[in-house]
Design an enzyme around this catalytic site. Sequence first.
Site, PDB file in Angstrom:
ATOM      1  N   GLY A   1       3.105  -5.725  20.811  1.00  0.00           N
ATOM      2  CA  GLY A   1       3.661  -7.222  20.133  1.00  0.00           C
ATOM      3  C   GLY A   1       4.958  -7.532  20.352  1.00  0.00           C
ATOM      4  O   GLY A   1       5.717  -6.888  21.237  1.00  0.00           O
ATOM      5  N   ARG A   2       5.610  -8.229  19.314  1.00  0.00           N
ATOM      6  CA  ARG A   2       7.022  -8.416  19.136  1.00  0.00           C
ATOM      7  C   ARG A   2       8.066  -7.403  19.560  1.00  0.00           C
ATOM      8  O   ARG A   2       8.848  -7.309  20.295  1.00  0.00           O
ATOM      9  CB  ARG A   2       7.355  -9.268  17.869  1.00  0.00           C
ATOM     10  CG  ARG A   2       6.914 -10.978  17.786  1.00  0.00           C
ATOM     11  CD  ARG A   2       7.593 -11.559  16.602  1.00  0.00           C
ATOM     12  NE  ARG A   2       6.787 -12.497  16.211  1.00  0.00           N
ATOM     13  CZ  ARG A   2       5.556 -12.396  15.349  1.00  0.00           C
ATOM     14  NH1 ARG A   2       5.258 -11.379  15.053  1.00  0.00           N
ATOM     15  NH2 ARG A   2       5.088 -13.509  15.138  1.00  0.00           N
TER      16      ARG A   2
ATOM     17  N   ARG B   1       4.164   2.173  10.730  1.00  0.00           N
ATOM     18  CA  ARG B   1       3.800   2.385   9.323  1.00  0.00           C
ATOM     19  C   ARG B   1       3.378   4.056   9.330  1.00  0.00           C
ATOM     20  O   ARG B   1       2.926   4.556  10.278  1.00  0.00           O
ATOM     21  CB  ARG B   1       2.615   1.812   8.953  1.00  0.00           C
ATOM     22  CG  ARG B   1       2.919   0.237   8.291  1.00  0.00           C
ATOM     23  CD  ARG B   1       3.766   0.387   6.963  1.00  0.00           C
ATOM     24  NE  ARG B   1       4.113  -0.976   6.454  1.00  0.00           N
ATOM     25  CZ  ARG B   1       5.155  -1.639   7.075  1.00  0.00           C
ATOM     26  NH1 ARG B   1       6.039  -1.105   7.874  1.00  0.00           N
ATOM     27  NH2 ARG B   1       5.285  -2.907   6.469  1.00  0.00           N
TER      28      ARG B   1
ATOM     29  N   GLU C   1       5.607   7.167   0.875  1.00  0.00           N
ATOM     30  CA  GLU C   1       7.075   7.086   0.889  1.00  0.00           C
ATOM     31  C   GLU C   1       7.424   6.748  -0.434  1.00  0.00           C
ATOM     32  O   GLU C   1       6.591   5.986  -1.394  1.00  0.00           O
ATOM     33  CB  GLU C   1       7.132   5.726   1.528  1.00  0.00           C
ATOM     34  CG  GLU C   1       7.183   5.842   2.992  1.00  0.00           C
ATOM     35  CD  GLU C   1       7.509   4.424   3.952  1.00  0.00           C
ATOM     36  OE1 GLU C   1       7.885   3.524   3.325  1.00  0.00           O
ATOM     37  OE2 GLU C   1       7.467   5.002   5.135  1.00  0.00           O
TER      38      GLU C   1
ATOM     39  N   HIS D   1      12.742   4.741   6.041  1.00  0.00           N
ATOM     40  CA  HIS D   1      12.004   3.442   6.365  1.00  0.00           C
ATOM     41  C   HIS D   1      13.117   2.321   6.385  1.00  0.00           C
ATOM     42  O   HIS D   1      13.330   1.476   5.739  1.00  0.00           O
ATOM     43  CB  HIS D   1      11.044   3.055   5.280  1.00  0.00           C
ATOM     44  CG  HIS D   1      10.097   1.964   5.695  1.00  0.00           C
ATOM     45  ND1 HIS D   1       8.870   1.853   5.410  1.00  0.00           N
ATOM     46  CD2 HIS D   1      10.379   0.937   6.551  1.00  0.00           C
ATOM     47  CE1 HIS D   1       8.466   0.816   5.959  1.00  0.00           C
ATOM     48  NE2 HIS D   1       9.170   0.081   6.567  1.00  0.00           N
TER      49      HIS D   1
HETATM   50  C1  GLV Z   1       9.122  -3.293   7.310  1.00  0.00           C
HETATM   51  O1  GLV Z   1       8.664  -2.074   7.654  1.00  0.00           O
HETATM   52  C2  GLV Z   1       8.342  -4.670   7.186  1.00  0.00           C
HETATM   53  O2  GLV Z   1       7.055  -4.391   7.450  1.00  0.00           O
HETATM   54  O3  GLV Z   1       9.075  -5.431   7.091  1.00  0.00           O
END
Ligand code: GLV
Length: 321
Positions: A156-157, A234, A263, A282
């Site tokens: 994806g992006r 994730r 987390e 993260h």
């Molecule tokens: C960060 O992990 C987000 O989903 O913006």
Amino acid sequence: MDSKIFITRIIPDPGLVLIREHFLPDIWTSDLPPSRGELIAHSHGVDGLLCLLTEKIDGELMDSIGSQLKVISSMSVGVDHIDVAAATARGIPVGNTPGVLTDATADQALALMLSAARRIPEAERFLRAGKWVTWQPSLLLGADFTGSTLGIVGFGRIGQAVARRAQGFDLRVIYHDPSAQPVYGAQPVDMDTLLGESDFVSIHVPLTEKTRHLVNSEFLAKMKSNAVLVNTARGGVLDQTGLYQALKCNRIFAAALDVTDPEPLPMDSPLLELENCIIVPHLGSASKKTRDLMSLLAAQNLISGLKGERLPHCVNPEVYR
Ligand code: GLV
């Protein structure tokens, strides 16, 4: 407008200023997320909820908020913390913040690849421990990056932005994503080919029931023994027990994780014993400009929803049909 709003943390100024031009929101000011009970109490009766990825937003919460709820806006691109199907069933649009964090997250993936390949955190620990006695031909040798093969799982992006950066390092880029067209010279392959040929494997899929523990012992067993695994997607996409075993016996060279499950990662996690595992808290989108833009998009989604307008970035546009 006298809509009731709950914002689950102090978000960067651009979004807060915009919201305060129109409304008087209730804001959770602690650095720690509200507990479930606090979330239920503060969101009861609101018209709009602006949350972070640390809050679990399920159907039960939506019902306890009440049928007047018009919008859920998350300051994140990922929405695995929100039961989107439950929101859709209740006709509530859910907003997220795509696009603005693509570059920062792709930068982070590259930073982690290079750090793991060249053992930067381990080398720094070595130096700070006073172990640097001389230049040695075989000291802390790492993996080659330039000219190697990068396998991108999820194109994806963000996956594409990683591929674009890889061109500057003369990497051969292959990817696995049945729904994506090839760009930036990347070549689509099946998963087994990707795992069998990649020196670096970078994960860019969202967390869904299909991708949970996609990276497990079987996946790791198919990787090359010199390979580096990077996860900026994730934590739940990866089975940490399987990863620990693979790293412990050097089945793969190293891993670098921007995300973990849970987390924060408990300090007694065995992953923290390993020299060949980098873990950061993260931080994929953690640049000032990126977080400002995320805040702004989240505010725009919230305000549009409260006005009954279509959200600029809606993950469940079916609610408008
Ligand atoms: C960060 O992990 C987000 O989903 O913006």
